[in-house]
Motif scaffolding. Structure first.
Motif, mmCIF file in Angstrom:
data_model
loop_
_atom_site.group_PDB
_atom_site.id
_atom_site.type_symbol
_atom_site.label_atom_id
_atom_site.label_comp_id
_atom_site.label_asym_id
_atom_site.label_seq_id
_atom_site.Cartn_x
_atom_site.Cartn_y
_atom_site.Cartn_z
ATOM 1 N N GLN A 1 0.832 -1.212 0.000
ATOM 2 C CA GLN A 1 0.000 0.000 0.000
ATOM 3 C C GLN A 1 0.862 1.257 0.000
ATOM 4 O O GLN A 1 0.600 2.207 -0.736
ATOM 5 C CB GLN A 1 -0.933 -0.003 1.209
ATOM 6 N N ALA A 2 1.897 1.240 0.838
ATOM 7 C CA ALA A 2 2.782 2.410 0.921
ATOM 8 C C ALA A 2 3.498 2.632 -0.411
ATOM 9 O O ALA A 2 3.635 3.767 -0.875
ATOM 10 C CB ALA A 2 3.790 2.220 2.055
ATOM 11 N N LEU A 3 3.927 1.551 -1.035
ATOM 12 C CA LEU A 3 4.624 1.663 -2.325
ATOM 13 C C LEU A 3 3.662 2.116 -3.418
ATOM 14 O O LEU A 3 3.992 2.949 -4.253
ATOM 15 C CB LEU A 3 5.264 0.322 -2.704
ATOM 16 N N PHE A 4 2.460 1.565 -3.412
ATOM 17 C CA PHE A 4 1.472 1.926 -4.434
ATOM 18 C C PHE A 4 1.135 3.414 -4.355
ATOM 19 O O PHE A 4 0.981 4.079 -5.380
ATOM 20 C CB PHE A 4 0.204 1.084 -4.281
ATOM 21 N N LYS A 5 1.047 3.936 -3.136
ATOM 22 C CA LYS A 5 0.771 5.368 -2.965
ATOM 23 C C LYS A 5 1.875 6.221 -3.567
ATOM 24 O O LYS A 5 1.649 7.370 -3.932
ATOM 25 C CB LYS A 5 0.584 5.699 -1.487
ATOM 26 N N SER B 1 2.833 9.213 -17.052
ATOM 27 C CA SER B 1 3.028 9.751 -15.709
ATOM 28 C C SER B 1 3.169 8.616 -14.701
ATOM 29 O O SER B 1 2.547 7.569 -14.817
ATOM 30 C CB SER B 1 1.831 10.613 -15.327
ATOM 31 N N ARG B 2 3.983 8.871 -13.715
ATOM 32 C CA ARG B 2 4.104 7.894 -12.640
ATOM 33 C C ARG B 2 3.096 8.173 -11.534
ATOM 34 O O ARG B 2 2.907 7.386 -10.646
ATOM 35 C CB ARG B 2 5.512 7.912 -12.068
ATOM 36 N N GLU B 3 2.528 9.339 -11.606
ATOM 37 C CA GLU B 3 1.529 9.693 -10.593
ATOM 38 C C GLU B 3 0.260 8.880 -10.822
ATOM 39 O O GLU B 3 -0.054 8.491 -11.937
ATOM 40 C CB GLU B 3 1.180 11.182 -10.705
ATOM 41 N N ILE B 4 -0.456 8.651 -9.768
ATOM 42 C CA ILE B 4 -1.758 8.022 -9.917
ATOM 43 C C ILE B 4 -2.703 9.063 -10.494
ATOM 44 O O ILE B 4 -2.873 10.142 -9.934
ATOM 45 C CB ILE B 4 -2.264 7.514 -8.554
ATOM 46 N N LYS B 5 -3.293 8.732 -11.652
ATOM 47 C CA LYS B 5 -4.049 9.736 -12.386
ATOM 48 C C LYS B 5 -5.349 10.119 -11.685
ATOM 49 O O LYS B 5 -5.752 11.254 -11.695
ATOM 50 C CB LYS B 5 -4.350 9.229 -13.807
ATOM 51 N N SER B 6 -6.003 9.179 -11.124
ATOM 52 C CA SER B 6 -7.278 9.470 -10.477
ATOM 53 C C SER B 6 -7.073 9.621 -8.985
ATOM 54 O O SER B 6 -6.309 8.881 -8.370
ATOM 55 C CB SER B 6 -8.270 8.342 -10.739
#
Lengths: 205, 205
Positions: A52-56, B2-7
């Motif tokens: 979870q921490a990595l996914f964030k 992008s490496r950011e989570i888009k949503s």
């Protein structure tokens, strides 16, 4: 189980998209975080919290655990010493493929034998195998007994139960020792993340 | 990409990073592209070309093929009918894990038996298994003979060689039929990509 390759007439060719390419795309390195420890020590809990921490942080991760392995790939295997060895051999191979695909692959299995963990380490490129000894006293694991397995094992209902009627061989040179009976989950997660930063698998804070 | 989570609408349930979360992170859907066909039909060539095209779009892909499976996970298996079945069973399970990890997983194996391919399809969530019949006449495959295997098979040096001394059961309802003896690699790649766009696994051109 023989380590011989039975197949003849197969040739090894270089793939086109390399792991370095994948790391560039992902923005982090690939690795295997191999959690090992007694039942109830917190391997799955910790692996999930780390994921979870990595996914964030936008990292690409995957957990291999009993849920997706024992009911799938290894559904033909039991808990004899030979089957435990084959179980861990296959998990090591899949973790390696996941790692090769650019993933930070977390495995959460008791994996009680040093030799089996060494096999998984030996097939993995140098520095990519990170053994995380999830350390917790047997007494505390038995107190927790989240699935009631120790109670059953003590009653003789589960043969060859690690820590009770089958051995657990603790790692002697694990990259990380996480003491779940001394620190809370958040602190253990931070210990793992700090190691990944130190090793430059994670590049950012 | 992008490496950011888009949503920002992703919610975390305790312990679970779902495949939907991974798709949001990746910017594309997960799937299995299961290439099947005779030796020499172009499965690996096409899978590698599709992977390169997908990688250039920033997609997360991985190829399972003889190189990384027969020398690793399935090194204990030969080419008897039983071992071929177990070979494909394990590949199906690993492809499913890769897909569950958010990857577009490409498999490049002859996989000659309908029943074995059906097993792989049946364990995969609805709509995620895309069978790509890599169709090429036996005559043309034998003319190409890139590894000299047909020559050996005709000389009796390789027993149970698919198309010569062992059956190939062509797919009856493959999602895609790619005719490599009629179209060049670029056209075949575009056919696969067009299908992925149609299915909204790829969201962009």
């Amino acid at each position: 189980m023989s380590r011989e390759i039975k197949s003849k007439n197969i040739t090894y060719t270089e793939g086109n998209v390399s792991q370095e390419h994948r790391s560039e795309l992902n923005g982090h390195g690939a690795a295997i975080l191999w959690f090992t420890g007694l039942s109830g020590a917190g391997k799955s809990t910790l692996a999930q919290a780390v994921e979870q921490a990595l996914f964030k942080k936008g990292a690409h991760t995957y957990i291999l655990d009993g849920d997706n392995i024992r009911f799938g790939l290894n559904r033909d295997l039991g808990f004899s010493p030979e089957d435990r060895t084959e179980n861990i051999r296959r998990i090591g191979e899949v973790a390696k493929l996941m790692m090769d695909a650019g993933t930070i692959c977390l495995t959460a299995f008791i994996s009680p034998y040093i030799v089996d963990r060494k096999t998984a380490r030996d097939i993995t490129p140098e520095g990519k195998f990170i053994e995380v000894y999830t350390k917790c006293s047997l007494e505390e694991c038995e107190n927790r007994d989240p699935k009631g397995l120790y109670k059953k094992a003590r009653a003789g209902e589960i043969p060859q139960f690690t820590g009770i009627s089958a051995p657990y061989e603790a790692p002697e040179n694990a990259e990380l020792v996480v003491e779940t009976d001394k620190h809370d989950v958040a602190a253990c997660v931070e210990q793992v993340l700090a190691y990944l930063r130190k090793r430059e698998i994670l590049l950012e804070d």
